[in-house]
Design a protein around this motif. Structure first.
Motif, PDB file in Angstrom:
ATOM      1  N   THR A  44       0.833  -1.197   0.000  1.00 44.36           N
ATOM      2  CA  THR A  44       0.000   0.000   0.000  1.00 44.36           C
ATOM      3  C   THR A  44       0.867   1.248   0.000  1.00 44.36           C
ATOM      4  N   ALA A  45       1.960   1.225   0.743  1.00 43.34           N
ATOM      5  CA  ALA A  45       2.871   2.380   0.790  1.00 43.34           C
ATOM      6  C   ALA A  45       3.450   2.650  -0.595  1.00 43.34           C
ATOM      7  N   MET A  46       3.794   1.596  -1.336  1.00 45.58           N
ATOM      8  CA  MET A  46       4.340   1.774  -2.671  1.00 45.58           C
ATOM      9  C   MET A  46       3.285   2.332  -3.618  1.00 45.58           C
ATOM     10  N   LEU A  47       2.068   1.822  -3.532  1.00 48.14           N
ATOM     11  CA  LEU A  47       0.993   2.326  -4.394  1.00 48.14           C
ATOM     12  C   LEU A  47       0.689   3.789  -4.111  1.00 48.14           C
ATOM     13  N   MET A  48       0.700   4.163  -2.841  1.00 47.25           N
ATOM     14  CA  MET A  48       0.462   5.566  -2.479  1.00 47.25           C
ATOM     15  C   MET A  48       1.591   6.448  -3.006  1.00 47.25           C
ATOM     16  N   LEU A  49       2.803   5.961  -2.935  1.00 43.41           N
ATOM     17  CA  LEU A  49       3.953   6.712  -3.445  1.00 43.41           C
ATOM     18  C   LEU A  49       3.809   6.973  -4.945  1.00 43.41           C
ATOM     19  N   VAL A  50       3.443   5.956  -5.693  1.00 38.68           N
ATOM     20  CA  VAL A  50       3.258   6.108  -7.133  1.00 38.68           C
ATOM     21  C   VAL A  50       2.119   7.089  -7.426  1.00 38.68           C
ATOM     22  N   ALA A  51       1.026   6.987  -6.686  1.00 40.03           N
ATOM     23  CA  ALA A  51      -0.107   7.889  -6.897  1.00 40.03           C
ATOM     24  C   ALA A  51       0.277   9.339  -6.605  1.00 40.03           C
ATOM     25  N   GLN A  52       1.027   9.563  -5.543  1.00 42.33           N
ATOM     26  CA  GLN A  52       1.467  10.921  -5.213  1.00 42.33           C
ATOM     27  C   GLN A  52       2.372  11.480  -6.291  1.00 42.33           C
ATOM     28  N   LEU A  53       3.252  10.644  -6.806  1.00 41.98           N
ATOM     29  CA  LEU A  53       4.157  11.091  -7.867  1.00 41.98           C
ATOM     30  C   LEU A  53       3.372  11.415  -9.142  1.00 41.98           C
TER      31      LEU A  53
END
Length: 58
Positions: A44-53
């Motif tokens: 989930t942390a990785m998916l949120m990181l990609v979404a923020q980017l």
């Protein structure tokens, strides 16, 4: 994760957020198993990181 790190290194020239994203991705990479996979709870942390980017670059 390595691909995300490489991408954010390139994007650092145009977006200050990319540096933060790279640092976060490097931290997540350290939490990967020997095959380069994150535990289910970390994905989930990785998916949120990609979404923020994505949002920052849109």
């Amino acid at each position: 994760m390595r691909g995300l790190i490489a991408l954010t290194q390139t994007l650092e020239q145009v977006s200050p957020l990319a540096s933060t994203a790279r640092q976060t991705a490097e931290g997540l990479l350290r939490r990967c198993d020997g095959k380069g996979r994150l535990a289910d709870g970390e994905r989930t942390a990785m998916l949120m990181l990609v979404a923020q980017l994505e949002n920052a670059l849109a």
